[in-house]
Motif scaffolding. Sequence first.
Motif, mmCIF file in Angstrom:
data_model
loop_
_atom_site.group_PDB
_atom_site.id
_atom_site.type_symbol
_atom_site.label_atom_id
_atom_site.label_comp_id
_atom_site.label_asym_id
_atom_site.label_seq_id
_atom_site.Cartn_x
_atom_site.Cartn_y
_atom_site.Cartn_z
ATOM 1 N N ALA A 29 49.499 17.155 53.854
ATOM 2 C CA ALA A 29 50.164 16.645 55.063
ATOM 3 C C ALA A 29 51.078 15.466 54.734
ATOM 4 N N ARG A 30 50.665 14.675 53.750
ATOM 5 C CA ARG A 30 51.478 13.505 53.364
ATOM 6 C C ARG A 30 52.654 13.891 52.471
ATOM 7 N N GLY A 31 52.701 15.155 52.056
ATOM 8 C CA GLY A 31 53.793 15.598 51.182
ATOM 9 C C GLY A 31 53.577 15.208 49.734
ATOM 10 N N GLU A 32 52.331 14.909 49.371
ATOM 11 C CA GLU A 32 52.043 14.514 47.979
ATOM 12 C C GLU A 32 51.686 15.719 47.110
ATOM 13 N N LEU A 33 51.362 16.828 47.767
ATOM 14 C CA LEU A 33 50.873 18.012 47.057
ATOM 15 C C LEU A 33 51.458 19.248 47.735
ATOM 16 N N TYR A 34 51.843 20.252 46.950
ATOM 17 C CA TYR A 34 52.379 21.499 47.515
ATOM 18 C C TYR A 34 51.275 22.550 47.517
ATOM 19 N N ARG A 64 54.727 22.355 55.919
ATOM 20 C CA ARG A 64 54.006 21.772 54.769
ATOM 21 C C ARG A 64 53.117 22.812 54.080
ATOM 22 N N LEU A 65 52.675 23.813 54.849
ATOM 23 C CA LEU A 65 51.809 24.862 54.271
ATOM 24 C C LEU A 65 52.614 26.084 53.839
ATOM 25 N N GLY A 66 53.935 25.915 53.756
ATOM 26 C CA GLY A 66 54.787 26.967 53.189
ATOM 27 C C GLY A 66 55.235 28.016 54.176
ATOM 28 N N GLY A 67 54.857 27.892 55.457
ATOM 29 C CA GLY A 67 55.244 28.877 56.465
ATOM 30 C C GLY A 67 56.540 28.496 57.156
ATOM 31 N N ASP A 68 56.876 29.256 58.185
ATOM 32 C CA ASP A 68 58.120 29.004 58.912
ATOM 33 C C ASP A 68 57.848 28.942 60.414
ATOM 34 N N VAL A 69 58.847 28.501 61.161
ATOM 35 C CA VAL A 69 58.665 28.252 62.593
ATOM 36 C C VAL A 69 59.860 28.799 63.360
ATOM 37 N N VAL A 70 59.586 29.453 64.490
ATOM 38 C CA VAL A 70 60.667 29.751 65.441
ATOM 39 C C VAL A 70 60.336 29.028 66.740
ATOM 40 N N ASN A 71 61.360 28.449 67.346
ATOM 41 C CA ASN A 71 61.182 27.638 68.549
ATOM 42 C C ASN A 71 61.831 28.304 69.754
ATOM 43 N N LEU A 72 61.166 28.234 70.900
ATOM 44 C CA LEU A 72 61.810 28.664 72.142
ATOM 45 C C LEU A 72 63.005 27.757 72.430
ATOM 46 N N GLY A 73 62.878 26.499 72.014
ATOM 47 C CA GLY A 73 63.948 25.527 72.287
ATOM 48 C C GLY A 73 63.941 25.131 73.750
ATOM 49 N N ASP A 74 65.088 24.699 74.216
ATOM 50 C CA ASP A 74 65.210 24.244 75.599
ATOM 51 C C ASP A 74 64.987 25.431 76.555
ATOM 52 N N VAL A 75 64.020 25.295 77.440
ATOM 53 C CA VAL A 75 63.694 26.392 78.375
ATOM 54 C C VAL A 75 64.942 26.814 79.156
ATOM 55 N N LYS A 76 65.806 25.839 79.457
ATOM 56 C CA LYS A 76 67.014 26.147 80.259
ATOM 57 C C LYS A 76 67.976 27.060 79.499
ATOM 58 N N SER A 77 67.844 27.121 78.161
ATOM 59 C CA SER A 77 68.710 28.010 77.376
ATOM 60 C C SER A 77 68.016 29.335 77.064
ATOM 61 N N SER A 78 66.828 29.540 77.615
ATOM 62 C CA SER A 78 66.089 30.773 77.327
ATOM 63 C C SER A 78 66.220 31.743 78.508
ATOM 64 N N SER A 79 65.668 32.936 78.339
ATOM 65 C CA SER A 79 65.754 33.943 79.411
ATOM 66 C C SER A 79 64.791 33.664 80.560
ATOM 67 N N VAL A 290 49.381 16.299 62.301
ATOM 68 C CA VAL A 290 49.851 17.257 61.293
ATOM 69 C C VAL A 290 48.647 17.876 60.585
ATOM 70 N N VAL A 291 47.765 17.037 60.101
ATOM 71 C CA VAL A 291 46.664 17.552 59.279
ATOM 72 C C VAL A 291 45.663 18.345 60.127
ATOM 73 N N ALA A 292 45.422 17.886 61.344
ATOM 74 C CA ALA A 292 44.487 18.615 62.215
ATOM 75 C C ALA A 292 45.060 19.992 62.553
ATOM 76 N N ARG A 293 46.354 20.059 62.804
ATOM 77 C CA ARG A 293 46.965 21.355 63.177
ATOM 78 C C ARG A 293 47.102 22.270 61.964
ATOM 79 N N MET A 294 47.236 21.679 60.771
ATOM 80 C CA MET A 294 47.201 22.503 59.551
ATOM 81 C C MET A 294 45.851 23.208 59.452
ATOM 82 N N ALA A 295 44.806 22.429 59.617
ATOM 83 C CA ALA A 295 43.450 22.990 59.476
ATOM 84 C C ALA A 295 43.179 24.030 60.558
ATOM 85 N N LEU A 296 43.658 23.771 61.779
ATOM 86 C CA LEU A 296 43.436 24.737 62.870
ATOM 87 C C LEU A 296 44.183 26.042 62.633
ATOM 88 N N MET A 297 45.431 25.948 62.175
ATOM 89 C CA MET A 297 46.189 27.193 61.948
ATOM 90 C C MET A 297 45.563 27.999 60.818
#
Length: 316
Positions: A29-34, A64-79, A290-297
């Motif tokens: 989480a601290r970016g010290e280790l990959y 940090r765990l090597g994955g990727d993210v897609v965001n809905l972004g601003d709700v007003k720009s979504s369907s 960050v670290v708590a959500r890493m462990a949860l995912m």
Amino acid sequence: MPGLITMDDLTDEEIISILDDAERLLPVARGELYLPLLKGRILGNLFFEPSTRTRMSFETAMKRLGGDVVNLGDVKSSSVVKGETLFDMIQMVDGYTDIIAMRHPRQGAAQYACDSAKVPILNGGDGAGHHPTQTMLDLFTIRRAHGKLEGLNVVLAGDLRYGRTVHSLSHALTRLGCNVTFASPESLRMPEEIVSDLKDNGAEVVETDDLFGQINTADVIYMTRIQKERFPDEDEYAKVAGAYKLHAKDLDVAKPDMIIMHPLPRVDEIHPSVDSTRHACYFEQAFNGVVARMALMCRLLGVEVPADVEKAGGII
Ligand code: CP
């Protein structure tokens, strides 16, 4: 598909085991280790309400765990603006992602999404309902500061009526053996159904409007913002706005290792003079998201956190 909607979705043993995983993941989480444990996985961030910490820490955790993210972004720009329902949206995002973090203004929306999703849903806050991933980072922060949870005196203060973080946290704290005091103005007391539920489960709960009288015996003071956006009218908000404000001088009577927490954002309930005291813990708490959500995912995706992450990880 199992998700994390309320803290009832985790047993006490699972909570402790996820906190242990989070502890080991700290250098990642601290970016010290990959350590790309989630390489090839995609997180869908669906935030229908504003967020800084929850959304960004989920994103940081996945990256940090090597994955990727897609965001809905601003709700007003979504369907959503064209009338797309939550049900339909979940059917789409299910196909685009491996796991979804969701925040929604309607209480119960996360459970509704979870019921129709094939991928795990992590509730990042549903109206005035629950915020269990915040609870996990809160527990992690308390355990790191005090080395334990059992027997601690934890004061939850401020808007206990509308503050979803304290709804989830109060359940977890009492289950794990903390003594809990609710300090709030009369009109912002913890909902009766939560208090009776805690008592039915054997917890001793103290309710008071005297926050300052609790400072000398507290191990943790958990401040909350008064949730202006959830009040039915402005006049009701005006009656309680600024009800509790902690200043550094109020902390002279505190135990040396007492910590002050806050899910943030703060408005005026913690004066900046507190920031430089030994008690201020809220920025570290936000990092722990960050670290708590890493462990949860990892847990929800069935990925084991190695016992020795230093050995398993590589240099960045
Ligand atoms: N603690 C928390 O939920 O912060 P955000 O609203 O910025 O996500």
